[in-house]
Design a protein around this motif. Structure first.
Motif, PDB file in Angstrom:
ATOM      1  N   GLY A 126       0.715  -1.352   0.055  1.00  0.00           N
ATOM      2  CA  GLY A 126       0.000   0.091  -0.048  1.00  0.00           C
ATOM      3  C   GLY A 126       0.967   1.151  -0.054  1.00  0.00           C
ATOM      4  N   MET A 127       0.228   2.325   0.575  1.00  0.00           N
ATOM      5  CA  MET A 127       0.996   3.452   0.373  1.00  0.00           C
ATOM      6  C   MET A 127       2.354   3.626   0.951  1.00  0.00           C
ATOM      7  N   PRO A 128       2.646   3.160   2.167  1.00  0.00           N
ATOM      8  CA  PRO A 128       3.972   3.037   2.677  1.00  0.00           C
ATOM      9  C   PRO A 128       5.098   2.426   1.755  1.00  0.00           C
ATOM     10  N   ALA A 154      13.305   0.301  11.100  1.00  0.00           N
ATOM     11  CA  ALA A 154      12.273  -0.859  11.750  1.00  0.00           C
ATOM     12  C   ALA A 154      10.999  -0.759  11.191  1.00  0.00           C
ATOM     13  N   GLY A 155      10.472   0.300  10.909  1.00  0.00           N
ATOM     14  CA  GLY A 155       9.231   0.682  10.263  1.00  0.00           C
ATOM     15  C   GLY A 155       8.837   0.253   9.014  1.00  0.00           C
ATOM     16  N   ILE A 156       7.655   0.372   8.614  1.00  0.00           N
ATOM     17  CA  ILE A 156       7.117  -0.310   7.354  1.00  0.00           C
ATOM     18  C   ILE A 156       7.912   0.489   6.268  1.00  0.00           C
ATOM     19  N   VAL A 157       7.926   1.528   6.111  1.00  0.00           N
ATOM     20  CA  VAL A 157       8.693   2.311   5.087  1.00  0.00           C
ATOM     21  C   VAL A 157      10.240   1.861   5.064  1.00  0.00           C
ATOM     22  N   GLY A 158      10.832   2.035   6.431  1.00  0.00           N
ATOM     23  CA  GLY A 158      12.274   1.839   6.447  1.00  0.00           C
ATOM     24  C   GLY A 158      12.775   0.407   6.121  1.00  0.00           C
ATOM     25  N   ALA A 176      17.330   2.110  14.552  1.00  0.00           N
ATOM     26  CA  ALA A 176      15.986   1.969  15.368  1.00  0.00           C
ATOM     27  C   ALA A 176      16.309   2.045  16.609  1.00  0.00           C
ATOM     28  N   GLY A 177      14.945   1.988  17.469  1.00  0.00           N
ATOM     29  CA  GLY A 177      14.916   2.561  18.730  1.00  0.00           C
ATOM     30  C   GLY A 177      14.966   1.531  19.811  1.00  0.00           C
ATOM     31  N   SER A 178      15.160   0.197  19.442  1.00  0.00           N
ATOM     32  CA  SER A 178      15.465  -0.861  20.421  1.00  0.00           C
ATOM     33  C   SER A 178      16.444  -2.058  19.801  1.00  0.00           C
ATOM     34  N   ASN A 220      13.598   9.289   7.363  1.00  0.00           N
ATOM     35  CA  ASN A 220      12.421   9.198   7.692  1.00  0.00           C
ATOM     36  C   ASN A 220      12.227   9.879   9.329  1.00  0.00           C
ATOM     37  N   VAL A 221      13.176  10.239   9.667  1.00  0.00           N
ATOM     38  CA  VAL A 221      13.485  10.805  11.056  1.00  0.00           C
ATOM     39  C   VAL A 221      13.557  12.373  11.522  1.00  0.00           C
ATOM     40  N   GLY A 222      14.733  12.678  10.445  1.00  0.00           N
ATOM     41  CA  GLY A 222      14.909  14.225  10.615  1.00  0.00           C
ATOM     42  C   GLY A 222      15.555  14.465  12.048  1.00  0.00           C
ATOM     43  N   CYS A 242      12.395  11.715   3.221  1.00  0.00           N
ATOM     44  CA  CYS A 242      10.767  11.117   3.193  1.00  0.00           C
ATOM     45  C   CYS A 242       9.845  11.449   4.133  1.00  0.00           C
ATOM     46  N   GLY A 243      10.414  11.567   5.459  1.00  0.00           N
ATOM     47  CA  GLY A 243       9.787  12.206   6.586  1.00  0.00           C
ATOM     48  C   GLY A 243      10.723  12.737   7.624  1.00  0.00           C
ATOM     49  N   ALA A 244      10.241  13.123   8.841  1.00  0.00           N
ATOM     50  CA  ALA A 244      10.965  13.718   9.890  1.00  0.00           C
ATOM     51  C   ALA A 244       9.865  13.341  11.124  1.00  0.00           C
ATOM     52  N   ILE A 245       9.896  12.109  11.254  1.00  0.00           N
ATOM     53  CA  ILE A 245       8.896  11.811  12.591  1.00  0.00           C
ATOM     54  C   ILE A 245       9.418  12.414  13.842  1.00  0.00           C
ATOM     55  N   SER A 246      10.688  12.457  13.990  1.00  0.00           N
ATOM     56  CA  SER A 246      11.053  13.000  15.295  1.00  0.00           C
ATOM     57  C   SER A 246      10.743  14.504  15.496  1.00  0.00           C
ATOM     58  N   GLN A 247      10.272  15.150  14.467  1.00  0.00           N
ATOM     59  CA  GLN A 247       9.594  16.566  14.877  1.00  0.00           C
ATOM     60  C   GLN A 247       8.092  16.789  14.501  1.00  0.00           C
ATOM     61  N   ILE A 273       6.850  12.572  -2.123  1.00  0.00           N
ATOM     62  CA  ILE A 273       5.519  12.713  -1.895  1.00  0.00           C
ATOM     63  C   ILE A 273       4.977  11.493  -2.709  1.00  0.00           C
ATOM     64  N   VAL A 274       4.642  10.343  -1.958  1.00  0.00           N
ATOM     65  CA  VAL A 274       4.280   9.286  -2.743  1.00  0.00           C
ATOM     66  C   VAL A 274       2.970   9.394  -3.772  1.00  0.00           C
ATOM     67  N   PHE A 275       2.204  10.339  -3.350  1.00  0.00           N
ATOM     68  CA  PHE A 275       1.209  10.480  -4.404  1.00  0.00           C
ATOM     69  C   PHE A 275       1.415  10.730  -5.938  1.00  0.00           C
TER      70      PHE A 275
HETATM   71  N1  LIG Z   1       6.834  11.557   1.997  1.00  0.00           N
HETATM   72  C1  LIG Z   1       5.780  10.534   1.745  1.00  0.00           C
HETATM   73  O1  LIG Z   1       5.053  10.481   0.797  1.00  0.00           O
HETATM   74  C2  LIG Z   1       5.663   9.632   2.831  1.00  0.00           C
HETATM   75  C3  LIG Z   1       4.715   8.484   2.967  1.00  0.00           C
HETATM   76  C4  LIG Z   1       4.601   7.518   3.924  1.00  0.00           C
HETATM   77  C5  LIG Z   1       5.284   7.710   5.193  1.00  0.00           C
HETATM   78  N2  LIG Z   1       6.216   8.642   5.014  1.00  0.00           N
HETATM   79  C6  LIG Z   1       7.035   9.013   6.464  1.00  0.00           C
HETATM   80  O2  LIG Z   1       8.111   7.654   6.545  1.00  0.00           O
HETATM   81  C7  LIG Z   1       8.386   7.789   7.828  1.00  0.00           C
HETATM   82  C8  LIG Z   1       8.012   6.344   8.379  1.00  0.00           C
HETATM   83  O3  LIG Z   1       6.792   6.044   8.353  1.00  0.00           O
HETATM   84  P1  LIG Z   1       6.360   4.562   8.659  1.00  0.00           P
HETATM   85  O4  LIG Z   1       4.680   4.480   8.265  1.00  0.00           O
HETATM   86  O5  LIG Z   1       6.997   3.697   8.195  1.00  0.00           O
HETATM   87  O6  LIG Z   1       6.324   4.549  10.260  1.00  0.00           O
HETATM   88  P2  LIG Z   1       6.672   3.592  11.204  1.00  0.00           P
HETATM   89  O7  LIG Z   1       8.313   3.755  11.024  1.00  0.00           O
HETATM   90  O8  LIG Z   1       6.138   2.211  11.106  1.00  0.00           O
HETATM   91  O9  LIG Z   1       6.575   3.993  12.603  1.00  0.00           O
HETATM   92  C9  LIG Z   1       7.075   5.169  13.111  1.00  0.00           C
HETATM   93  C10 LIG Z   1       8.284   4.734  13.875  1.00  0.00           C
HETATM   94  O10 LIG Z   1       9.167   5.851  13.921  1.00  0.00           O
HETATM   95  C11 LIG Z   1       9.986   5.776  15.068  1.00  0.00           C
HETATM   96  N3  LIG Z   1      10.266   7.072  15.659  1.00  0.00           N
HETATM   97  C12 LIG Z   1       9.142   7.602  16.545  1.00  0.00           C
HETATM   98  N4  LIG Z   1       9.566   9.037  17.021  1.00  0.00           N
HETATM   99  C13 LIG Z   1      10.942   8.814  16.741  1.00  0.00           C
HETATM  100  C14 LIG Z   1      11.995   9.825  17.058  1.00  0.00           C
HETATM  101  N5  LIG Z   1      11.582  11.093  17.991  1.00  0.00           N
HETATM  102  N6  LIG Z   1      13.364   9.520  16.556  1.00  0.00           N
HETATM  103  C15 LIG Z   1      13.381   8.579  15.889  1.00  0.00           C
HETATM  104  N7  LIG Z   1      12.505   7.626  15.495  1.00  0.00           N
HETATM  105  C16 LIG Z   1      11.307   7.591  15.980  1.00  0.00           C
HETATM  106  C17 LIG Z   1       9.689   4.637  16.029  1.00  0.00           C
HETATM  107  O11 LIG Z   1      10.457   3.607  15.845  1.00  0.00           O
HETATM  108  P3  LIG Z   1      11.850   3.332  16.795  1.00  0.00           P
HETATM  109  O12 LIG Z   1      11.435   2.590  17.834  1.00  0.00           O
HETATM  110  O13 LIG Z   1      12.762   2.917  15.747  1.00  0.00           O
HETATM  111  O14 LIG Z   1      12.040   4.815  17.390  1.00  0.00           O
HETATM  112  C18 LIG Z   1       8.170   4.219  15.559  1.00  0.00           C
HETATM  113  O15 LIG Z   1       7.820   2.993  15.538  1.00  0.00           O
HETATM  114  C19 LIG Z   1       7.550   8.826   8.582  1.00  0.00           C
HETATM  115  O16 LIG Z   1       8.416   9.900   8.720  1.00  0.00           O
HETATM  116  C20 LIG Z   1       6.522   9.058   7.557  1.00  0.00           C
HETATM  117  O17 LIG Z   1       6.070  10.493   7.737  1.00  0.00           O
HETATM  118  C21 LIG Z   1       6.451   9.774   4.212  1.00  0.00           C
END
Ligand SMILES: NC(=O)c1ccc[n+]([C@@H]2O[C@H](COP(=O)([O-])OP(=O)(O)OC[C@H]3O[C@@H](n4cnc5c(N)ncnc54)[C@H](OP(=O)(O)O)[C@@H]3O)[C@@H](O)[C@H]2O)c1
Length: 330
Positions: A126-128, A154-158, A176-178, A220-222, A242-247, A273-275
């Motif tokens: 899907g999208m990720p 360790a996330g779905i995208v990563g 990854a965080g663990s 993915n983190v920033g 791709c993303g900056a989840i830390s922010q 941007i995936v779309f």
């Molecule tokens: N540009 C696009 O079109 C697009 C589309 C989809 C997703 N994305 C981006 O892709 C990234 C990953 O998305 P995903 O769906 O695969 O999510 P995910 O990685 O499955 O879940 C989020 C993970 O991010 C980590 N995280 C959370 N807070 C953090 C922090 N402060 N510092 C470092 N790591 C942190 C955590 O793992 P840890 O245990 O490792 O900390 C958490 O399990 C996101 O940034 C999302 O916005 C972008």
């Protein structure tokens, strides 16, 4: 029959909170000519949701207060007045965090019955998964023998990015965080190295695992991690933002300080941007499905049951409590 809906009650200040949502029951409504009624089976929880909860528009408009929370979901058509979508068809799209959705078919994708598990079509198929595929291959342009570094690995995208990079013959390092997640990356996903960014010195570990530098950095983190990785770029490196989840929950954004490394490394900094790749999804889905079937890739899901859990479960993305694609089974 009632519709259970997750409503955006208020905008978060800082970290997303359960109180930002209410879960309510309401009538489902009648479908009109050209519409379908979908019974939702799985709702996807995605990091981007935090941005969608803000006011204003980025690449997409923020969700209005009082509206159903925007969400990708997958479901079965249970009533139809639309020739293209007969009853019994499984579809995926931005159906919202609710148990039932009425759709005109716009933006709906028919989920093929012969391509993996249904829920995978919100994750790796899907999208990720599409983000990982196009972000890495079209923006990162990895070549065999190069070193690819993935944050949030360790996330779905990563995890999908890292596995595709391995298939393409790259050396792959992730953070990854663990320790459990790092172990998964090496033992299940075939990464060459994994760094626990919470307990290890990422700069020192990158120097050890990428002595010749990083050719593709998929971020993915920033935040400070981005600076650390920029400091290790090889000449001609590609940095894919791709993303900056830390922010996402931060009240003050951390901007990159080390960006002059792009200059000295003669590198490229690019966004995805995936779309923008919607028309090419079928190609990527077919390819990833083939890799999955051939045992070349794996995927992991973290599924909670019950839509009323949505407000509590969403936070897990930002605390790292999810391990695998985060979903709610309705
Ligand atoms: N540009 C696009 O079109 C697009 C589309 C989809 C997703 N994305 C981006 O892709 C990234 C990953 O998305 P995903 O769906 O695969 O999510 P995910 O990685 O499955 O879940 C989020 C993970 O991010 C980590 N995280 C959370 N807070 C953090 C922090 N402060 N510092 C470092 N790591 C942190 C955590 O793992 P840890 O245990 O490792 O900390 C958490 O399990 C996101 O940034 C999302 O916005 C972008």
């Amino acid at each position: 029959m009632q519709n259970t809906q997750v409503i955006l009650q208020e905008r978060p200040q800082g970290m997303v909170a359960e109180s930002n949502f209410t879960v309510q029951q309401g009538p489902i409504g009648e479908i009109e000519e050209g519409q379908v009624l979908i019974k939702i089976a799985y709702i996807s929880l995605d990091p981007a949701m935090r941005g969608w909860m803000n006011a204003g528009t980025t690449y997409i408009k923020g969700v209005e207060i009082g509206a159903v929370m925007r969400a990708f979901a997958i479901g079965e058509i249970i009533a139809s007045k639309h020739a293209k979508y007969p009853v019994g068809t499984w579809v995926e799209g931005l159906l919202g965090a609710q148990s039932h959705a009425i759709s005109t078919g716009q933006g709906l994708r028919i989920v093929p019955a012969d391509q993996g598990n249904l829920s995978w079509h919100l994750g790796i198929l899907g999208m990720p998964g599409m983000t990982a595929y196009f972000g890495l291959l079209e923006r990162g342009k990895p070549e065999a023998g190069e070193t690819v570094f993935v944050s949030g690995a360790a996330g779905i995208v990563g995890s999908t990015v890292g596995q595709i990079a391995k298939i393409k013959g790259c050396r792959v390092i992730g953070t990854a965080g663990s320790d459990q997640k790092c172990k998964y990356l090496i033992e299940e996903c075939g990464f060459d190295a994994a760094i626990n960014y919470k307990t290890q010195d990422v700069k020192a570990e990158l120097a050890r695992h990428a002595p010749d530098g990083i050719h593709v950095f998929y971020d993915n983190v920033g935040g400070p991690l981005l600076d650390t990785a920029l400091g290790r770029l090889a000449r001609g490196a590609r940095v894919v933002i791709c993303g900056a989840i830390s922010q996402y929950n931060a009240t003050e954004m951390y901007g990159p300080k080390n960006y002059m490394k792009i200059v000295t490394a003669r590198g490229y900094l690019t966004g995805i941007i995936v779309f923008d790749f919607l028309e090419r999804y079928p190609e990527a889905i077919a390819q990833i499905h083939e890799w999955l079937r051939g045992g070349k890739m794996k995927t992991k899901e973290h599924i909670f049951e019950g839509i009323e859990q949505f407000p509590a479960v969403l936070k897990k993305l930002y605390t790292g409590e999810n391990f695998g694609k985060l979903l709610i089974k309705v």
